[in-house]
Scaffold this motif. Structure first.
Motif, PDB file in Angstrom:
ATOM      1  N   PRO A 145       0.792  -1.460  -0.238  1.00  0.00           N
ATOM      2  CA  PRO A 145       0.013   0.026  -0.054  1.00  0.00           C
ATOM      3  C   PRO A 145       0.899   1.230  -0.040  1.00  0.00           C
ATOM      4  N   SER A 146       0.444   2.407  -0.713  1.00  0.00           N
ATOM      5  CA  SER A 146       1.024   3.598  -0.507  1.00  0.00           C
ATOM      6  C   SER A 146       1.189   4.152   0.929  1.00  0.00           C
ATOM      7  N   ASP A 147       2.309   5.037   1.012  1.00  0.00           N
ATOM      8  CA  ASP A 147       2.002   5.749   2.094  1.00  0.00           C
ATOM      9  C   ASP A 147       0.986   6.539   2.700  1.00  0.00           C
ATOM     10  N   THR A 148       0.267   7.177   1.596  1.00  0.00           N
ATOM     11  CA  THR A 148      -0.597   7.974   1.561  1.00  0.00           C
ATOM     12  C   THR A 148      -1.910   7.042   2.195  1.00  0.00           C
ATOM     13  N   GLN A 149      -2.283   5.845   1.408  1.00  0.00           N
ATOM     14  CA  GLN A 149      -3.310   5.051   1.809  1.00  0.00           C
ATOM     15  C   GLN A 149      -2.972   4.324   3.150  1.00  0.00           C
ATOM     16  N   LEU A 150      -1.928   4.263   3.539  1.00  0.00           N
ATOM     17  CA  LEU A 150      -1.583   3.458   4.854  1.00  0.00           C
ATOM     18  C   LEU A 150      -1.944   4.540   5.834  1.00  0.00           C
ATOM     19  N   GLN A 155      -5.656   6.321  10.340  1.00  0.00           N
ATOM     20  CA  GLN A 155      -6.463   7.277  10.750  1.00  0.00           C
ATOM     21  C   GLN A 155      -7.836   6.956  10.699  1.00  0.00           C
ATOM     22  N   TYR A 156      -8.295   6.246  10.023  1.00  0.00           N
ATOM     23  CA  TYR A 156      -9.606   5.615  10.017  1.00  0.00           C
ATOM     24  C   TYR A 156      -9.815   4.921  11.171  1.00  0.00           C
ATOM     25  N   TRP A 157      -8.864   3.924  11.583  1.00  0.00           N
ATOM     26  CA  TRP A 157      -9.103   3.039  12.638  1.00  0.00           C
ATOM     27  C   TRP A 157      -8.832   3.696  14.066  1.00  0.00           C
ATOM     28  N   HIS A 287     -10.601   0.282   3.856  1.00  0.00           N
ATOM     29  CA  HIS A 287      -9.277   0.789   4.899  1.00  0.00           C
ATOM     30  C   HIS A 287      -8.721  -0.489   5.141  1.00  0.00           C
ATOM     31  N   ARG A 288      -8.560  -1.493   4.134  1.00  0.00           N
ATOM     32  CA  ARG A 288      -8.259  -2.876   5.021  1.00  0.00           C
ATOM     33  C   ARG A 288      -6.575  -2.866   4.720  1.00  0.00           C
ATOM     34  N   SER A 289      -5.943  -1.913   4.278  1.00  0.00           N
ATOM     35  CA  SER A 289      -4.572  -2.061   4.329  1.00  0.00           C
ATOM     36  C   SER A 289      -3.994  -2.278   5.709  1.00  0.00           C
ATOM     37  N   VAL A 290      -4.748  -2.004   6.756  1.00  0.00           N
ATOM     38  CA  VAL A 290      -4.433  -1.955   7.826  1.00  0.00           C
ATOM     39  C   VAL A 290      -5.223  -3.186   8.648  1.00  0.00           C
TER      40      VAL A 290
END
Length: 524
Positions: A145-150, A155-157, A287-290
């Protein structure tokens, strides 16, 4: 069964798939060994015709007991086990083969690939298997995942940490911390194909995927037995991103976990609960990259104790109809199975047979929760799954028989407004061929992913055989090739080519349109 032929087939697979030659270093790195250092020998016990039946049964029980709860050392090859016992029964020679596979190297689809190719190589040692230009190592190196997406996903979680409830508080016999060497027991049931087909039709009418209605039923049972009606469940995701045409031919552990909140509201019907759960999942999947592992670590750091969910939901639906964990006619029948997962009390698994039966199974830690309680929960769950096929299921309320409560229930509303149910009146796009431009591009993507041609601009993605695993890939390709920022939640609300194209042109209305065919799904 010819064990030397079986051994030859396994070694061909080991040479073909580097993932079957992998081990793990103490610092957690996966290492792939050269093929000349990884030759498999299948231990084979042979009992002659004079062996007493009691001795035969003892040997077979020993094989099962030894392999079913063996914990392999990740630093030593192989990370799978194959053993065989040949014996005589009722005047016939028989062979029982025990196979143990470690999920650290293989996910559900990978296991299906292994058994499918093993069967083909056993039948024909010189068989030509599908070409594969990609390895699991290639995938892991390239897909990040990109740094932006991560940052956005974290933040979402982070914003939800204070509200995420712990796992269900089920009635235990002992302190879970005292169970240092857990042993698991399996409960299994098959739902007839006709019943499951009717359940799929009801789910489709509401715009619900099969796994969502199953998870909703699972949560209902857990809620009845938990001391709290609010809890979290770990949901297994199978997330092979469409980065190469051969992505579905390689082995590896592509799974991740999603921590899903279960919250009920008095007066909710089963349909409303399932729809709310679907919408929550759609938002979370964005937001599943986390993973749930990171979320649970943050929860433990914030609350000063382990706050993870000890209950898991895994759906194997939609992983492919051409492959199965069940062996073909050239192999012995699969007669028993078990899974074991560290720090898990209860693991729900579901799959579908080639003839359409739904197979549900629970693996639970023995002695932690009373077997009678697990048995009662499982029986209740099986009844709820069968009840999804009832025409009144969506309007029935938990606590009442799904088949008899529909006349008592009315659709409920949430504080944010009514929950939309697929099939209600809404603006409908005109049917016909996709229009030039964006719609044509989206149609081409659909055709490539679904293997269909001549798709109507208002045809239902799920009715065409799509699932949310394929939907995830489709959304990613639409973003990359068309530049439309489409969320899964938006797509679930109206899964048509016309609606996807309209997203790029501004707000659009409409509900999901009822599909015309059955659909399956793997990732929720």
């Amino acid at each position: 069964m010819d064990i030397s032929r079986l051994e030859q087939a396994w070694n061909t697979l080991v040479r073909r798939h580097a993932e079957l030659r992998s081990v793990f270093t103490p610092d957690g790195r996966q290492q792939f060994l050269p093929s000349d250092q990884t030759v498999l020998h299948v231990p084979h016990t042979q009992l002659d015709a004079t062996t007493a039946p009691e001795a035969v049964n003892q040997e077979l029980d020993t094989l099962r007991d030894r392999l079913s709860h063996r914990v392999l050392d990740p630093g030593r090859w192989p990370l799978f086990t194959v053993e065989a016992v040949t014996y005589h029964q009722l005047g016939q020679q028989r062979t029982r083969v025990g196979i143990g596979l470690d999920n650290i190297i293989l996910d559900g689809l990978s296991m299906m690939i292994v058994f499918s190719e093993l069967e083909e190589l056993y039948r024909d040692p010189g068989a030509s298997l599908p070409e594969r230009e990609l390895t699991f190592r290639d995938y892991r190196v390239q897909v990040e995942p990109s740094d932006t997406q991560l940052r956005a996903d974290r933040q979402y979680w982070q914003e939800r940490l204070d509200s995420i409830p712990p796992g269900p508080q089920l009635p235990t016999l002992v302190d879970p911390d005292t169970v240092t060497q857990p042993r698991f027991r399996r409960w299994q049931r098959r739902i007839p194909a006709e019943t499951w087909k009717a359940a799929l039709q009801n789910a489709r009418h509401l715009g619900l995927t099969p796994a969502v209605v199953l998870l909703s039923s699972y949560a209902e049972v857990l809620g009845r037995w938990s001391t709290s009606s609010e809890f979290s469940v770990n949901v297994t995701l199978f997330d092979r991103q469409e980065v190469h045409p051969h992505i579905d031919r390689i082995l590896g552990d592509f799974t991740s976990l999603l921590l899903v909140e279960i919250r009920t509201r008095p007066g909710d019907t089963r349909g409303v609960r399932a729809i709310r759960l679907r919408d929550q999942l759609a938002s979370d999947l964005e937001h599943r990259s986390v993973s749930a592992i990171w979320v649970q670590r943050e929860l433990a750091r914030r609350r000063g104790a382990v706050a993870g969910a000890s209950v898991v939901f895994t759906s194997g639906l939609g992983l492919g109809t051409a492959m199965s964990l069940d062996p073909g006619p050239g192999f012995p029948d699969r007669i028993w199975g078990i899974s074991q997962t560290p720090q898990i009390w209860l693991d729900h698994q579901v799959s579908q047979t080639p003839d359409g039966e739904l197979v549900i199974q629970w693996d639970a830690v023995e002695g932690l929760i009373a077997a009678e309680a697990i048995g009662s929960m499982f029986d209740e769950y099986a009844r709820l799954v069968s009840a999804i096929a009832d025409p009144g299921w969506a309007d029935s309320r938990p606590g009442l028989p799904a088949a008899s409560a529909s006349h008592l229930a009315q659709p409920a509303s949430s504080p944010q407004g009514p929950v939309s149910i697929r099939g209600e009146s809404s603006p409908v796009a005109e049917a016909g061929k996709p229009r030039p431009g964006v719609e044509s591009t989206v149609a081409r993507i659909w055709e490539e992913l679904l293997g269909s041609t001549g798709i109507d601009r208002v045809a239902d993605f799920f009715g065409l055989g799509g699932d949310s695993l394929v939907a995830t890939r489709m959304v990613a390709r639409v973003r990359a090739e068309v530049g439309i920022e489409l969320s899964l939640r938006e797509f679930f609300a109206d899964p048509t080519i016309a609606a996807v194209a309209a997203t790029g042109m501004g707000p659009h209305g409409g509900q999901m349109q009822a599909g015309t065919e059955d659909f399956e799904e793997g990732e929720l």
